[in-house]
Design an enzyme around this catalytic site. Structure first.
Site, PDB file in Angstrom:
ATOM      1  N   TRP A 100       0.819  -1.216   0.000  1.00 39.87           N
ATOM      2  CA  TRP A 100       0.000   0.000   0.000  1.00 39.87           C
ATOM      3  C   TRP A 100       0.851   1.264   0.000  1.00 39.87           C
ATOM      4  CZ3 TRP A 100      -4.184  -1.252  -2.038  1.00 39.87           C
ATOM      5  CH2 TRP A 100      -4.833  -2.464  -1.724  1.00 39.87           C
ATOM      6  N   ASP A 167      -1.996   6.501   6.328  1.00 42.67           N
ATOM      7  CA  ASP A 167      -3.007   5.621   5.739  1.00 42.67           C
ATOM      8  C   ASP A 167      -3.372   4.615   6.828  1.00 42.67           C
ATOM      9  OD1 ASP A 167      -4.495   3.659   4.505  1.00 42.67           O
ATOM     10  OD2 ASP A 167      -3.010   3.196   2.949  1.00 42.67           O
ATOM     11  N   LYS A 191     -12.864  -1.760   5.671  1.00 45.18           N
ATOM     12  CA  LYS A 191     -12.150  -2.747   6.473  1.00 45.18           C
ATOM     13  C   LYS A 191     -12.621  -2.744   7.915  1.00 45.18           C
ATOM     14  CE  LYS A 191      -8.614  -3.248   3.212  1.00 45.18           C
ATOM     15  NZ  LYS A 191      -7.847  -2.375   2.358  1.00 45.18           N
TER      16      LYS A 191
HETATM   17  C1  LIG Z   1      -7.205  -1.917   1.392  1.00 44.12           C
HETATM   18  C2  LIG Z   1      -6.206  -0.873   1.599  1.00 44.12           C
HETATM   19  C3  LIG Z   1      -6.062   0.203   0.713  1.00 44.12           C
HETATM   20  C4  LIG Z   1      -6.858   0.326  -0.572  1.00 44.12           C
HETATM   21  O1  LIG Z   1      -8.169   0.623  -0.314  1.00 44.12           O
HETATM   22  P1  LIG Z   1      -9.209   0.918  -1.505  1.00 44.12           P
HETATM   23  O2  LIG Z   1     -10.370   1.488  -0.764  1.00 44.12           O
HETATM   24  O3  LIG Z   1      -9.474  -0.378  -2.180  1.00 44.12           O
HETATM   25  O4  LIG Z   1      -8.599   1.894  -2.426  1.00 44.12           O
HETATM   26  C5  LIG Z   1      -5.121   1.168   1.019  1.00 44.12           C
HETATM   27  N1  LIG Z   1      -4.372   1.084   2.125  1.00 44.12           N
HETATM   28  C6  LIG Z   1      -4.477   0.071   2.985  1.00 44.12           C
HETATM   29  C7  LIG Z   1      -3.606   0.034   4.200  1.00 44.12           C
HETATM   30  C8  LIG Z   1      -5.395  -0.940   2.755  1.00 44.12           C
HETATM   31  O5  LIG Z   1      -5.499  -1.963   3.622  1.00 44.12           O
END
Ligand SMILES: *Cc1c(COP(=O)(O)O)cnc(C)c1O
Length: 357
Positions: A100, A167, A191
């Site tokens: 990521w 993030d 998530k």
């Molecule tokens: C899943 C994830 C993403 C991507 O998320 P999307 O909503 O599919 O763009 C980015 N960063 C982390 C840490 C993730 O787990």
């Protein structure tokens, strides 16, 4: 009949939240229409929208220096929006801790910012969180707080005077955060905070000032969304509604300290099950950097991993296959997974071990 769902994302939602959504699906608060069927310019929707923002502030104990934005494009659009809006021609620094952050770095490269990779754990397949010393003068310092695929997590954030960008997609609302040098904190909500279609961005107001000086398309500009209170265009209203229900659920659980207490217990139980298996199971991440959210592990070989996934499914447990880049197994034990659920998984793991040792 519901299964036990250990998927990494989209992932399990609290049953209470699903039931609330179900009860209100056809007639939201006895109005005779669904929340999906009503204008985002109505008071009824605004209450959901602004209520959710207030609850985010409450949960993270944020002061008025911060604002909440609801944006689309998932977490991935933030990989581009961060450098577009926050780069001021100085150095943009990243700690590279997995897929990521690599994707975020790739977007920054496309945008031709003055990039510096301040630390990386790629030399050992991202199995640990590297020490990092960011330059206090940089435009921003970027980290991914929890690495969903490898199962590593920062226990505390790097100290820097530079604005820290985080993030937090896969440990969103899992614990309290020290926001003292955090300037932008974001995640896709699918998530640990709801469903897909929504990114929640917690932004410090000085970053909005930076954004307002930029010549960017409106939809890509934080300041435009801020000025319009995240109602610049039609927002993903159902995703915001689900997020709002989830925030209320978190508050009912007693807030983020209580949630974190649970998360620590769950992770401890599962890692102990792995560590006490006499080598039948092995964890991927370096012990000090283990994630409380995503537990990546494996058995002795790929065939046995596949059999594990199959037998788990026969026992109504899904989502345990590891990410395709890492292989092996992974159990995501986000907020909606209970200690009891983890115990069920551990019991299964112990049985599986006895059967196949
Ligand atoms: C899943 C994830 C993403 C991507 O998320 P999307 O909503 O599919 O763009 C980015 N960063 C982390 C840490 C993730 O787990």
């Amino acid at each position: 009949m519901r299964v036990l769902n250990f998927s990494a994302g989209p992932s399990t939602l609290p049953l209470e939240v699903l039931n609330e959504a179900k009860d209100e699906l056809l007639s939201y608060k006895n109005n005779g229409y669904s929340i999906m069927e009503i204008s985002h310019r109505t008071k009824i929707f605004e209450e959901v929208h602004f209520g959710a923002m207030e609850d985010v502030k409450k949960l993270y104990a944020l002061n008025d220096d911060y604002e909440i934005l609801f944006l689309q494009g998932g977490a991935s659009l933030q990989f581009a929006m961060v450098p577009m809006n926050l780069n001021m021609g100085g150095v943009c620094e990243y700690a590279n801790t997995g897929v990521w952050t690599k994707k975020a770095i790739k977007e920054a490269k496309i945008l031709e910012v003055n990039l510096n990779i301040a630390a990386s754990s790629e030399n050992d397949n991202f199995s640990y969180i590297p020490d990092v010393k960011f330059n206090d003068e940089s435009d921003y310092a970027y980290i991914c707080s929890n690495n969903t695929i490898y199962g590593t997590q920062y226990t505390s954030y790097p100290k820097t005077k530079a604005p820290l960008v985080v993030d937090a997609s896969s440990d969103f609302f899992s614990k309290k955060i020290d926001f003292s040098n955090v300037a932008l904190f974001y995640g896709g909500t699918q998530k640990n905070a709801g469903i897909s279609g929504l990114a929640c961005v917690i932004i410090r107001k000085d970053m909005l000032e930076r954004s307002s000086t930029k010549k960017l398309p409106s939809m890509l500009k934080y300041s435009v969304h801020s000025e319009n209170q995240s109602l610049f265009n039609t927002p993903p209203s159902f995703a915001i509604y689900m997020f709002a229900l989830e925030m209320k659920w978190l508050l009912r659980q007693g807030g983020l300290d209580k949630i974190n207490e649970q998360n620590e217990k769950k992770a401890k139980m599962l890692y102990e099950c792995i560590d006490n298996s006499e080598g039948f199971y092995s964890g991927f991440a370096k012990k000090e950097d283990r994630s409380l959210m995503n537990v990546s592990f494996k058995t002795k070989n790929a065939d046995l991993d596949a059999l594990f996934v199959k037998e788990a499914e026969q026992n109504s447990m899904i989502g345990l296959k590891g990410h395709r880049l890492l292989g092996g197994l992974r159990a995501s034990i986000y907020n909606a997974i209970s200690l009891d659920n983890v115990k069920t998984l551990c019991d299964f793991m112990n049985e599986f071990k006895l059967k196949h040792s």
